[in-house]
Design a protein around this motif. Structure first.
Motif: not given
Length: 126
Positions: A9-11, A16-18, A53-54, A82-83
């Motif tokens: 995931d790029d977020e 990192e929290t996950l 992540d998509w 998110g989409h």
């Protein structure tokens, strides 16, 4: 049951929290921030479950999913997005994924999905 999980995931803060929360539950987690890195990381060690992540820069989640399923059809992949997951033609581009979850996703929901994915692949027993 400790699982080997690959998160892409790029977020950065989110992933990192996950990873930290999954690690606190005994799972072995590797984190990457783009699709190309996810494929490279799989070459080092195949995870039991992938969470991608998509929408990522470079190689999208859709491209990663397609390549993973071609090389490792039994590997469960959970897609986070998110989409909207269905395109304008009514086609489901997430076909082949074990599950598609919409962000923001509750941690308990994602944890249940990861466990179900691992169980479905025969990697672990309940």
């Amino acid at each position: 049951m400790a699982l080997h999980i690959l998160l892409a995931d790029d977020e950065r803060e989110f992933v990192e929290t996950l990873a930290e929360r999954l690690g606190l539950r005994g799972h072995h987690v590797r984190v990457v921030y783009d699709g190309l890195s996810a494929l490279a990381e799989m070459e080092k060690e195949l995870p039991q479950v992938m969470v991608i992540d998509w929408m990522m820069p470079g190689l999208s989640g859709e491209e990663v999913l397609r390549k993973v399923k071609a090389a490792h059809p039994g590997l469960p992949v959970i897609v986070l997005t998110g989409h909207q997951a269905v395109d304008d033609n009514g086609q489901d581009p997430v076909a082949g994924a074990f599950m598609c979850l919409t962000k923001p996703v509750a941690f308990a929901t994602l944890l249940d999905a990861i466990t179900a994915a691992a169980l479905s692949s025969g990697e672990v027993r309940s």
